[in-house]
Design a protein around this motif. Sequence first.
Motif, short mmCIF file in Angstrom:
data_model
loop_
_atom_site.label_atom_id
_atom_site.label_comp_id
_atom_site.label_asym_id
_atom_site.label_seq_id
_atom_site.Cartn_x
_atom_site.Cartn_y
_atom_site.Cartn_z
N ILE A 9 -3.21 -5.50 4.65
CA ILE A 9 -2.21 -4.63 5.27
C ILE A 9 -2.51 -4.45 6.75
N GLU A 10 -3.78 -4.26 7.04
CA GLU A 10 -4.19 -3.96 8.43
C GLU A 10 -3.80 -5.07 9.39
N ARG A 11 -4.03 -6.32 9.00
CA ARG A 11 -3.79 -7.43 9.94
C ARG A 11 -2.30 -7.61 10.23
N PRO A 12 -1.43 -7.68 9.22
CA PRO A 12 0.01 -7.77 9.53
C PRO A 12 0.50 -6.58 10.35
N LEU A 13 -0.04 -5.41 10.06
CA LEU A 13 0.37 -4.22 10.80
C LEU A 13 -0.02 -4.32 12.26
N SER A 359 -5.17 2.18 14.45
CA SER A 359 -6.04 3.34 14.52
C SER A 359 -5.25 4.65 14.56
N ILE A 360 -4.25 4.72 15.44
CA ILE A 360 -3.47 5.97 15.53
C ILE A 360 -2.55 6.12 14.33
N THR A 361 -2.18 5.00 13.69
CA THR A 361 -1.38 5.09 12.46
C THR A 361 -2.18 5.72 11.34
N ILE A 362 -3.44 5.32 11.22
CA ILE A 362 -4.31 5.90 10.19
C ILE A 362 -4.40 7.40 10.36
N THR A 363 -4.70 7.85 11.58
CA THR A 363 -4.89 9.28 11.80
C THR A 363 -3.58 10.05 11.64
N THR A 364 -2.47 9.47 12.08
CA THR A 364 -1.18 10.14 11.92
C THR A 364 -0.81 10.27 10.46
N VAL A 689 -7.11 6.72 -0.25
CA VAL A 689 -6.18 5.61 -0.49
C VAL A 689 -5.72 5.00 0.83
N ILE A 690 -5.34 5.87 1.78
CA ILE A 690 -4.88 5.39 3.09
C ILE A 690 -5.99 4.63 3.80
N SER A 691 -7.19 5.18 3.74
CA SER A 691 -8.32 4.52 4.40
C SER A 691 -8.61 3.16 3.78
N LEU A 692 -8.55 3.09 2.45
CA LEU A 692 -8.80 1.82 1.77
C LEU A 692 -7.75 0.78 2.16
N LEU A 693 -6.51 1.22 2.35
CA LEU A 693 -5.44 0.29 2.68
C LEU A 693 -5.50 -0.19 4.12
N LEU A 694 -5.88 0.70 5.03
CA LEU A 694 -5.75 0.39 6.45
C LEU A 694 -7.07 0.11 7.17
N ILE A 695 -8.20 0.55 6.60
CA ILE A 695 -9.49 0.20 7.21
C ILE A 695 -10.05 -0.97 6.42
N PRO A 696 -10.19 -2.13 7.04
CA PRO A 696 -10.52 -3.35 6.28
C PRO A 696 -11.98 -3.43 5.84
N ASN A 697 -12.47 -2.36 5.23
CA ASN A 697 -13.81 -2.36 4.65
C ASN A 697 -13.93 -1.18 3.70
N PRO A 698 -14.03 -1.39 2.39
CA PRO A 698 -14.06 -0.28 1.42
C PRO A 698 -15.19 0.71 1.67
N LEU A 699 -16.37 0.22 2.05
CA LEU A 699 -17.50 1.13 2.26
C LEU A 699 -17.23 2.07 3.43
#
Length: 870
Positions: A9-13, A359-364, A689-699
């Motif tokens: 998701i992160e890369r296409p976004l 980055s700003i999408t995640i926080t928003t 859930v949002i973090s898992l989808l948009l930050i490309p690293n589960p940890l």
Amino acid sequence: MAKCKTDCIERPLALAFAALGCFVGRHPCVFILSTLCVAAVLGAGFMFLKEMKANDIEDQFTPVNGPAKMERAIVVENFPQSEEFSQLRLASEGTYASLIITDLHGKNILTEAAFKDIIELDKQVKSIEIGNTFENLCAKTKGRCISNTILDILNYNATKVVSSVITYPMNNGKFLGASIGGVELKPNGSEITSAKAVRLFYFLDEEKTNETSDWLNGFLKLLSNYTEQKMVHVSYFTSVSRQNELETNSKSVIPLFSFTYFLAITISVLSCSRLDCVRTKVWVATFGVLSAGLAVLASFGLLLFCGMPFAMTVASAPFLILGVGVDDMFIMISSWQKTEVDKDVEVRLAETYKEAGVSITITTLTDVLAFYIGLLTPFRSVQSFCMYTSTALLFCYIFNITFFGACLALNGRREKGNRHWLTCMKVPEATGDDNVCCAGGAYDKDTRKEFEMPVDSFFKNYYAPFLTRVWVKMLVCLIYAGYLAVSIYGCFQIQEGLDLKHLAADGSYVGDYYDNDDEFFSDFGPNVMLVIKDEHFQYWNPTARKSLDLCLENFQNLTMADSGIPPVSWLNAYMQFGQRAGFNLDNEMQFKKILTAFLTRSGFSQDVNFTNDQIHASRVFIQTVNIRTAIDEKNMLNAFRETAEKCGKLQTPVDLIVYHPAFIYFDQYAVIISNTIQNIVVATCAMLVISLLLIPNPLCSLWVTFSIASVIVGVAGFMALWDVSLDSVSMINLVICIGFSVDFSAHISYAFVSSEKSSANEKVADAINKLGYPIVQGAMSTIAGVVVLAAAKSYIFRTFFKIMFLVILFGAVHGIVFIPVFLTFLGTCKSHEKKQLDLTEHSDVIVYTNHKLVSQNECPDSEYELNLRF
């Protein structure tokens, strides 16, 4: 890509943002004008502000479906208001004015001199004539105005106060617990020797709403101009005082907003300024703040158009939006400054959007979602705040990537032409010795990027290497352990409930009255109504009566019930009457035959709903004692409701409810903790859930979620140590905490994962280099947005400042201290990345794609080309 990355998701976004950046960079004027038009049209919704204001205290600050509201409905249905007034039997607080009179020197109030002043003041109050007299407006019983028991005992003669024998709390069958306070009794007796306070009530007819409102205003005017006598001090209150003060409070913060706006602009401009007259970002910073202001205008106007109630708590939202809206601006400016200055503006903006957009999408998303989850709370004041704030944050985000991005593009064109920031005149390109006023546009010739700001250099050259040392990491872990220990300790010190006096401004007459009430009249609590609502309960049956007596005994045995004062019970009085008169009240026909006559003569007619030869409901009253704190109120409410449930499980069940008008406000204790926990858990899961989808690293996503929990614990613990209770007001701020605790940690975590460096320490250093200063800028701007509320005279707005300060402080510390250290413990993902041609280092590289030549200095026209480019 790395095996441990999840960037589907992160890369296409990121690529989509790059395309948007290109488009905005090509047509900046279109986006600026369209945004201004949208804000102007939607802002017209403010014409409905006056009618959309919702400041009713009960409606806004008590649970929407609180049990006490349903209990009140049962009471009102079965015991309609009688023409014969009885304070004990009110289903609401009533319409009244009240005085608490104390000795000016804190001595005994039961003196002849003091009572001369009291009686004279009583005459002045009853002489108020605002369109109508007190005699015509007062609540009556048997055709006479309700009087004050203590004055009746003395027959309005001050000389009798010394010679009269007054017993406490009962005097000839009259309860004095609410009339005389700070009492001292003779040893082993009930006779009063001295008292510190006397309270007088003036009840009005609730049906004469308009006339009574004028009279109460006249009462407030009289007492506000009252000159204290030599002997007594007077505090005063009316049934409309809290409401009036709450509405006044919301207006008091409006002047602070202009100062906040000035402060936010000043901090933003100063933090983005350079000595270079071309590269300085003065106008960019100014328009970034303007973008946040337009977002507030548009979002609030839209919701007002839609008919969304505007609660008092929403008045603090613009301060927050103004502070938070600038955060994304700083991230975008930081990304812009890391692009190559000789590229086309649309290409620079595409790279800026690609770097900062996700980055700003995640926080928003996390902020907005946290606030929308806040709509689940049963407090309308919280719902209103969350709806307005979440919508404003959404508009803030949209305006940042349209209006502000367009302003950034126009500023980029000015820089591209090497024009002065103020005059827009072309200036010579700066060299090392040029005058900053006459030349500008300097940049690093090696990297072809703008020179780093001194603060950026600090984070890159000093702070990041310092933070990644082993002994510093150990020290940070120790500091974190101490922070966590203090926070957890504070969590166990949290007090629950909203003290109603906090709805008034500091120094208000309301606060003075409540302070005297707490000091002198807390020995006795509310007289609780026990309503037997079972139509089939057989009052004439000895077995049923025995079960009821057992039930009442259970209530009397509660620690917060006064066992020395028997229940006010029509049934006990009726049985005693029947025994004396020789009636067999164990017989149903006999019981019902003389009941109506007894109730009328005894004064209990309002306690039994006896119609069509059927007792539909009845009630008795239990006096409570020592209800001094919010914890006492909570325990009393729970104990009475639990005892009522037990009564329904007796061998002969007694179906009853407990009620007092104050329970409407006590109900917050039943839901405040459970709803706060519910919101935190649901929102935290959503953030994960949002973090898992948009930050490309589960940890890293798990570290962000951990950060949320850590900041929430810290804020909850420290707010208790800062004398802030858990109530509907602070619940709003904890909802804020959920969203804002993500911001800084998400930025750092995303930058860590996106870094091309090899080791964990290098990735952390790279992330801090990119975002250290923007995080500090964002924290400073947000705190600047709310700091003026520290000077507000309202508890609600001061509480907002306190918790926002804690949220931002702890969030920023987690973002630039704790989380970077913890991320170094992750190691790096072992990747099998394909070597790719770096197309960003040389502007003269030509890419052949889609059968046409595209210069690296041009904006890509397709996603395929975009993928190759970036």
